[in-house]
Design a protein around this motif. Sequence first.
Motif, short mmCIF file in Angstrom:
data_model
loop_
_atom_site.label_atom_id
_atom_site.label_comp_id
_atom_site.label_asym_id
_atom_site.label_seq_id
_atom_site.Cartn_x
_atom_site.Cartn_y
_atom_site.Cartn_z
N ASN A 3 0.99 -1.32 0.00
CA ASN A 3 -0.08 -0.02 0.11
C ASN A 3 0.85 1.27 0.04
O ASN A 3 2.25 1.09 0.02
CB ASN A 3 -0.96 -0.02 1.13
N THR B 97 -3.67 -1.73 -1.78
CA THR B 97 -4.07 -0.33 -2.27
C THR B 97 -3.42 -1.06 -3.68
O THR B 97 -2.74 -0.42 -4.37
CB THR B 97 -3.55 0.87 -2.01
N PRO C 194 -4.25 -0.30 -7.63
CA PRO C 194 -5.00 0.70 -8.38
C PRO C 194 -5.61 -0.32 -9.42
O PRO C 194 -6.85 0.49 -10.20
CB PRO C 194 -3.85 1.54 -9.05
N HIS D 37 -7.29 -2.83 -8.91
CA HIS D 37 -8.80 -3.58 -8.20
C HIS D 37 -8.50 -5.17 -8.81
O HIS D 37 -9.14 -5.84 -7.93
CB HIS D 37 -9.68 -3.02 -8.49
N ASN E 54 -9.87 -4.45 -0.89
CA ASN E 54 -9.01 -3.24 -1.21
C ASN E 54 -8.99 -1.99 -0.79
O ASN E 54 -9.78 -1.70 0.01
CB ASN E 54 -9.21 -3.21 -2.88
N THR E 55 -8.12 -1.09 -1.13
CA THR E 55 -8.09 0.39 -0.84
C THR E 55 -8.07 0.34 0.96
O THR E 55 -9.35 0.70 1.33
CB THR E 55 -9.09 1.08 -1.39
N ASP F 249 -12.96 -1.71 0.46
CA ASP F 249 -13.66 -1.64 -0.79
C ASP F 249 -13.53 -3.09 -1.39
O ASP F 249 -12.41 -3.62 -1.65
CB ASP F 249 -12.86 -0.75 -1.73
N TYR G 3 -5.40 7.57 -7.33
CA TYR G 3 -5.62 6.51 -6.36
C TYR G 3 -4.85 6.59 -5.27
O TYR G 3 -3.42 6.88 -5.58
CB TYR G 3 -5.63 5.16 -7.24
N PRO G 4 -4.91 6.31 -3.96
CA PRO G 4 -6.02 5.54 -3.54
C PRO G 4 -7.15 6.62 -3.08
O PRO G 4 -7.70 6.53 -1.90
CB PRO G 4 -5.40 4.89 -2.20
#
Length: 475
Positions: free
Chosen positions: A139, A190, A192, A194, A222-223, A227, A403-404
């Motif tokens: 991350n 994280t 990007p 996904h 994620n994130t 998410d 992002y994030p």
Amino acid sequence: MSYIKVSGTKLVDGKGEEIILRGAGLGGWMNMENFITGYPGCEFQIRGALAEVVGKEKSEFFFDRFLEYFFTENDAILFKSLGLNCIRIAFNYRHFEDDMNPRVLKTSGFKHLDRVIDACAKHGIYTILDLHTAPGGQNTDWHSDAGTHIANFWLHKDFQDRVIWLWTELAKHYKDNTWIAGYNPLNEPTDPTHTTLLQFYSRIYTAIRSVDPHHALFLDGNTFASDFSHFGDAHKQWENTAYSIHDYSVFGFPQSPEVYVGSENQKGRMRRSYERKREWMDERGLCVWNGEWGPVYARSEYDGAKTDEINSHRYQVLKDQLDIYNQDRLSWSIWLYKDIGYQGMVHVSRSSKYMTLFKDFLAKKYRLSVDAWGADDTYVRSAYQPLIDLIKQEIPPENQNLYPFPVWKMESRVERLARCILVSEFLVKEWAEHFRGMGEKELDEVAKSFSLENCLTRDGLNKILTDNATLVAGK
Ligand SMILES: O[C@@H]1[C@@H](O)[C@H](O[C@@H]2CO[C@@H](O[C@@H]3CO[C@@H](O)[C@H](O)[C@H]3O)[C@H](O)[C@H]2O)OC[C@H]1O
């Protein structure tokens, strides 16, 4: 004793009876962190700097003593006495693998991890193993110990391959230990794209299952574990798997948009933020674990006369979050068991050797606001605001939210990078210089500051946790 398993939305024991795991994260220990342990930057930076100042041998001695004192059987006894039953143990991959010697297992990494897992087991406490850092950084934040905001883990397959290898080794080592409630293979990704995350989870699932068919897995969204919206049907390939949200409420931080008083409106917003994170699981009848949450607290040395009032609002946030969790019979792990005084259930006393030695340095860190976690930026806002204004002026709005996003807004990105990475780096040497000239006896005394006998308990927080440790409301 049998393994804890995931059954539908619940965790169950060997008899199929529901077990709710309630406890805390052991952060700042096998993954040291800036605001938890008191240094600037990342763990790999301060380890390097200390070795330069006192030499490799003495530096290794210091960190070994630190690991020993930070969590002993006395901590397990205290933890259990509070009515809690599970500790999520955050660890850094570097304890088990050297970047300059990849895929060679450092068995020394098991020394303290085994010791603490066993101490917890002895006192009836389950553990969940949380890989908090991965090669390249999974991350964009300081706690992945990468020293950069680019999460290179998602860009280099070899970094991912190394973590697959590492978890295979760890699962081989722990496969028979029923006091381990499960494995949390990657903290707060994280990714990007996904989608690389889902491919990685499928690979790690297969790898762990090839050596350990029993332990439950706890997969972060994620994130920063917020998410799951891209997970689709991925769960269909994974058995005995729970899904982990990290439910930090903005109301529990200095950045709260307003003073939290527990109004119906505020409680509704708090609940919606939590429900959004678990929506994907609820739609599919999957098991949710709240792997991190909890407010931070004001400190009298910085916040003065306002301290108690601020903290009474933070405790209200805590209680209202717990009310929600109790209704959902949720298993949770509050962040954080022990630190130097910002968030932990237990904190190092200000009269300890470490806190005395670093008193002025910690005050400087506070003034410079270099720890991004909940930092009050009063003293430095005027320095960074022109940069934020410049970006706003010159960069089209559609390019400002990188992002994030949305967890990181443009302003928070600028502040995090500038303070937590750039300015922090300039302080690393200064932190290490405090140890110059120390022999083993003195290094041991400094490390011993982190032992429970040199700590104070945050009783307001602990009482609320104890009151809620076994509370559930029928739905
Ligand atoms: O090691 C931990 C680390 O796991 C944890 O990570 C942070 C989690 O939250 C992220 O931001 C929050 C997202 O939700 C909003 O509601 C909150 O207001 C945000 O603060 C943050 O970017 C991550 O770094 O943080 C503490 C570390 O010690």
